[in-house]
Structure formats: structure tokens, C-alpha cells
Motif scaffolding. Structure first.
Motif, PDB file in Angstrom:
ATOM      1  N   PHE A 105     135.328  80.875  32.211  1.00 19.08           N
ATOM      2  CA  PHE A 105     136.400  80.014  32.722  1.00 19.08           C
ATOM      3  C   PHE A 105     137.763  80.625  32.358  1.00 19.08           C
ATOM      4  O   PHE A 105     138.661  80.735  33.212  1.00 19.08           O
ATOM      5  N   GLN A 106     137.916  81.000  31.102  1.00 15.98           N
ATOM      6  CA  GLN A 106     139.181  81.574  30.655  1.00 15.98           C
ATOM      7  C   GLN A 106     139.486  82.886  31.393  1.00 15.98           C
ATOM      8  O   GLN A 106     140.638  83.135  31.774  1.00 15.98           O
ATOM      9  N   GLN A 107     138.459  83.692  31.600  1.00 17.43           N
ATOM     10  CA  GLN A 107     138.657  84.961  32.305  1.00 17.43           C
ATOM     11  C   GLN A 107     139.058  84.727  33.760  1.00 17.43           C
ATOM     12  O   GLN A 107     139.945  85.405  34.284  1.00 17.43           O
ATOM     13  N   LEU A 108     138.399  83.768  34.409  1.00 19.11           N
ATOM     14  CA  LEU A 108     138.719  83.461  35.800  1.00 19.11           C
ATOM     15  C   LEU A 108     140.153  82.937  35.910  1.00 19.11           C
ATOM     16  O   LEU A 108     140.889  83.307  36.831  1.00 19.11           O
ATOM     17  N   SER A 109     140.548  82.089  34.984  1.00 18.79           N
ATOM     18  CA  SER A 109     141.910  81.589  34.976  1.00 18.79           C
ATOM     19  C   SER A 109     142.907  82.724  34.793  1.00 18.79           C
ATOM     20  O   SER A 109     143.977  82.729  35.409  1.00 18.79           O
ATOM     21  N   GLY A 110     142.551  83.704  33.965  1.00 25.56           N
ATOM     22  CA  GLY A 110     143.418  84.854  33.782  1.00 25.56           C
ATOM     23  C   GLY A 110     143.610  85.644  35.062  1.00 25.56           C
ATOM     24  O   GLY A 110     144.681  86.209  35.308  1.00 25.56           O
ATOM     25  N   LEU A 111     142.580  85.672  35.900  1.00 26.29           N
ATOM     26  CA  LEU A 111     142.653  86.392  37.173  1.00 26.29           C
ATOM     27  C   LEU A 111     143.440  85.612  38.226  1.00 26.29           C
ATOM     28  O   LEU A 111     144.232  86.196  38.982  1.00 26.29           O
ATOM     29  N   LEU A 112     143.216  84.301  38.283  1.00 22.87           N
ATOM     30  CA  LEU A 112     143.747  83.499  39.384  1.00 22.87           C
ATOM     31  C   LEU A 112     144.962  82.653  39.025  1.00 22.87           C
ATOM     32  O   LEU A 112     145.743  82.292  39.900  1.00 22.87           O
ATOM     33  N   GLY A 113     145.091  82.297  37.762  1.00 24.01           N
ATOM     34  CA  GLY A 113     146.107  81.350  37.351  1.00 24.01           C
ATOM     35  C   GLY A 113     145.521  79.961  37.203  1.00 24.01           C
ATOM     36  O   GLY A 113     144.580  79.585  37.907  1.00 24.01           O
ATOM     37  N   LYS A 114     146.071  79.182  36.279  1.00 21.09           N
ATOM     38  CA  LYS A 114     145.470  77.892  35.935  1.00 21.09           C
ATOM     39  C   LYS A 114     145.510  76.878  37.069  1.00 21.09           C
ATOM     40  O   LYS A 114     144.705  75.950  37.110  1.00 21.09           O
ATOM     41  N   GLU A 115     146.450  77.029  38.013  1.00 21.61           N
ATOM     42  CA  GLU A 115     146.552  76.059  39.107  1.00 21.61           C
ATOM     43  C   GLU A 115     145.422  76.206  40.117  1.00 21.61           C
ATOM     44  O   GLU A 115     145.211  75.314  40.944  1.00 21.61           O
ATOM     45  N   ARG A 116     144.685  77.309  40.057  1.00 23.62           N
ATOM     46  CA  ARG A 116     143.627  77.536  41.037  1.00 23.62           C
ATOM     47  C   ARG A 116     142.234  77.275  40.460  1.00 23.62           C
ATOM     48  O   ARG A 116     141.228  77.633  41.062  1.00 23.62           O
ATOM     49  N   ILE A 117     142.201  76.632  39.300  1.00 28.26           N
ATOM     50  CA  ILE A 117     140.923  76.213  38.726  1.00 28.26           C
ATOM     51  C   ILE A 117     141.039  74.765  38.266  1.00 28.26           C
ATOM     52  O   ILE A 117     141.840  74.435  37.393  1.00 28.26           O
ATOM     53  N   VAL A 118     140.234  73.900  38.873  1.00 26.11           N
ATOM     54  CA  VAL A 118     140.154  72.505  38.447  1.00 26.11           C
ATOM     55  C   VAL A 118     138.894  72.349  37.601  1.00 26.11           C
ATOM     56  O   VAL A 118     137.784  72.648  38.054  1.00 26.11           O
TER      57      VAL A 118
END
Length: 301
Positions: A105-118
Motif C-alpha cells: 500500500f505504501q509503495q503504491l501510494s509512493g508511485l501514484l500519490g495518496k489521493e489516488r488510493i482509497v
């Protein structure tokens, strides 16, 4: 009219079918069957011009992460509904260790930004072991770990579908009372606020606004416009449950194909049906499961 692709409420495409999905994007279309009428077949354009946004639903996007740069290069806009709970394999039988998924989850947020992960902490399940103190402890721990990696968390309370009767009789899942829901909502809201995470509720009949918890729209007009960068025409999805505020979308998944093994899932009937369907999957096929005959009529969307 905006077309939103849901990938998918019916199965975990990022976890199990990401190569197939990438192949369909490259081909520019996908074929689906109506789950209520298998004889009704649709050909759906997946060209970047036809798709305003893709909403991914997953419990483990790791198998898809190496494909995201290529999806980005093709010009698609998307965001993730990422379900992450503290449950073990007695509830979610086939998932990786939760601490590993949390790091994903943290890695994906790093790639996309926190606004693109709910973040989805749902469904909330109670039993002799999964008590309210259990949820409070783990929700706070996870809020601490995900603070700065997401701006929103969606909660819901488990629905006791008729097919869960055996699980209910074994006391693995029990009904949650109104007072318990209110207590959890109030405490969760307080915790989430401390970590800068907005709490929303998914398709709940109970009004939780007194705790600053508003109804969620998982396929949300504001979120979609934020992600795709332009205004879209809103139309409510009337095929969803009462109380659902989601926009209309086109779901390209298939029921009875998710291998996560969650015992509360509405999208699977049995392990046997999942195994049978998975054997009929081909990454190169234009439909997720099985094949399409030339005789079958096509309806373009």
C-alpha cells in the motif's frame, strides 16, 4: 457521457488478472457477459478516448504494479479502492501476510500519490475474537502506518447474506447491533481524525453524520474529475445497493473468479466454482473467462 471502467467489484483483477487486463488495454476492447443473462454479450471499447477513468478494486495490487508505467504511458487515468483489514487467514484465507500488503500500500501510494488510493477497512466483522477493542487497536495501528499514504478510509459493516448461514452458525460472523455500530463509528472517527484521514461509510442505512462520517461514493464524481482532470457528466448507478452513491460504471469482471478466499464475500458461491472458472481463463482471450462464439450477438458500448 463519461465511461468509467470498474475493474472490478466482481473479482480482484489487479491481484489475479493484471496481465489479461493489460492485454485488453493494448487490444483496445474487452468482451463481457451480463451476469444475469449470460446470453447477452457486450463489446466495450477500452481506448483512452472512450475511457474517462478506471477504478481498480483490490486486496493486493502487487502483481499489477510493474504494469502501471505502461498503463500510464498509454494515457489512462485511474485510482485504486484498496481493501486492507487486520484479519488473518481464518477470515481472508488466501492473502499474503498483512504487514507485507501494508508495505505494498505504501509503495503504491509512493508511485501514484495518496489521493489516488482509497483505503477500505471493510467489512467490519465481529465475533468472539474480533471484538470492538480488537478493531480499535488495529484500526489505530493501521491509521498510523497509512497516515500520509491515503487521505480517505471507507468503512462498512458486514452484510449477512443468506449464503453465509453456515459461517453464521459456526459463530465466525455474527450480526452487529446498532449500538455496536455507533460505538465503532464514533471511536473510528476520532482515531481517523487524529491521523488526518477522512472517514466515510459505504452503503450503510445508519446515519453516521453525527460522527463526521458521510456516505461514500466508491466511484465518486469528485474523485474521478480530480484524477482525470476534467469535468464529467454524473449519472447514478442504479444497479447497486440502496444507499450507494456511486456513479454509473461498466464492470468488466466475472463472479466466481476471485481467489482471495474471503469468507464474507458476496461475489463467490463456492471454491469449486472458482476453481472451475479459473481453469477457463486465458490471458490472451478477449473475455475474462471462457470464449465467445461467432454466433453470439454483440452490443457495442
Amino acid at each position: 457521457m463519461a465511461m468509467i471502467i470498474s475493474a472490478s467489484r466482481r473479482t480482484d483483477i489487479p491481484a489475479y488478472y493484471s496481465q489479461w487486463f493489460l492485454n485488453r488495454l493494448k487490444a483496445g476492447y474487452v468482451i463481457t457477459r451480463n451476469p444475469m443473462n449470460p446470453k447477452q454479450v457486450s463489446r466495450i471499447s477500452l481506448s483512452p478516448e472512450a475511457v474517462d477513468c478506471i477504478v481498480f478494486w483490490t486486496k493486493d495490487p502487487m502483481p499489477m504494479m510493474d504494469k502501471l508505467p505502461e498503463i500510464d504511458s498509454m494515457g489512462y487515468s485511474y485510482y485504486f479502492q484498496f481493501t486492507l483489514t487486520p484479519y488473518g487467514r481464518d477470515i481472508e484465507r488466501n492473502l499474503r501476510e498483512k504487514e507485507e500488503i501494508l508495505r505494498t500500500f505504501q509503495q503504491l501510494s509512493g508511485l501514484l500519490g495518496k489521493e489516488r488510493i482509497v483505503w477500505r477497512y471493510d467489512p467490519i466483522v465481529l465475533n468472539a475474537s474480533l471484538t470492538i477493542p480488537y478493531h480499535l487497536q488495529h484500526f489505530e495501528r493501521m491509521c498510523g502506518a497509512l497516515s500520509g499514504y491515503t487521505s480517505q478510509c471507507t468503512i462498512s459493516f458486514v452484510d449477512l447474506y443468506s449464503k453465509l448461514s453456515k459461517i453464521i452458525k459456526k459463530n465466525i460472523i455474527r450480526e452487529i447491533g446498532t449500538e455496536e455500530m455507533l460505538e465503532i463509528a464514533e471511536r473510528f472517527s476520532s482515531i481517523a481524525q487524529r491521523y488526518g484521514i477522512e472517514l466515510r461509510s459505504c452503503s450503510e442505512k445508519l446515519d453516521l453524520s453525527q460522527f463526521n462520517i458521510l456516505p461514500a461514493a466508491c466511484i465518486d464524481k469528485t474523485k474521478v474529475e480530480e484524477v482525470c482532470g476534467h469535468p464529467i457528466t454524473w449519472s447514478r448507478d442504479r444497479n447497486q445497493r440502496p444507499g450507494c452513491g456511486c456513479m454509473k460504471s461498466v464492470d468488466i469482471g466475472v463472479y466466481n473468479t476471485c481467489r482471495n478466499g474471503c469468507i464474507y464475500c458476496y461475489a463467490n458461491h463456492s471454491d469449486a466454482s472458482i476453481e472451475k472458472n479459473c481453469k477457463r481463463h486465458d490471458n490472451k482471450s478477449d473475455i475474462l473467462i471462457g470464449t465467445i462464439s461467432y454466433e453470439e450477438s454483440m452490443k457495442k458500448l
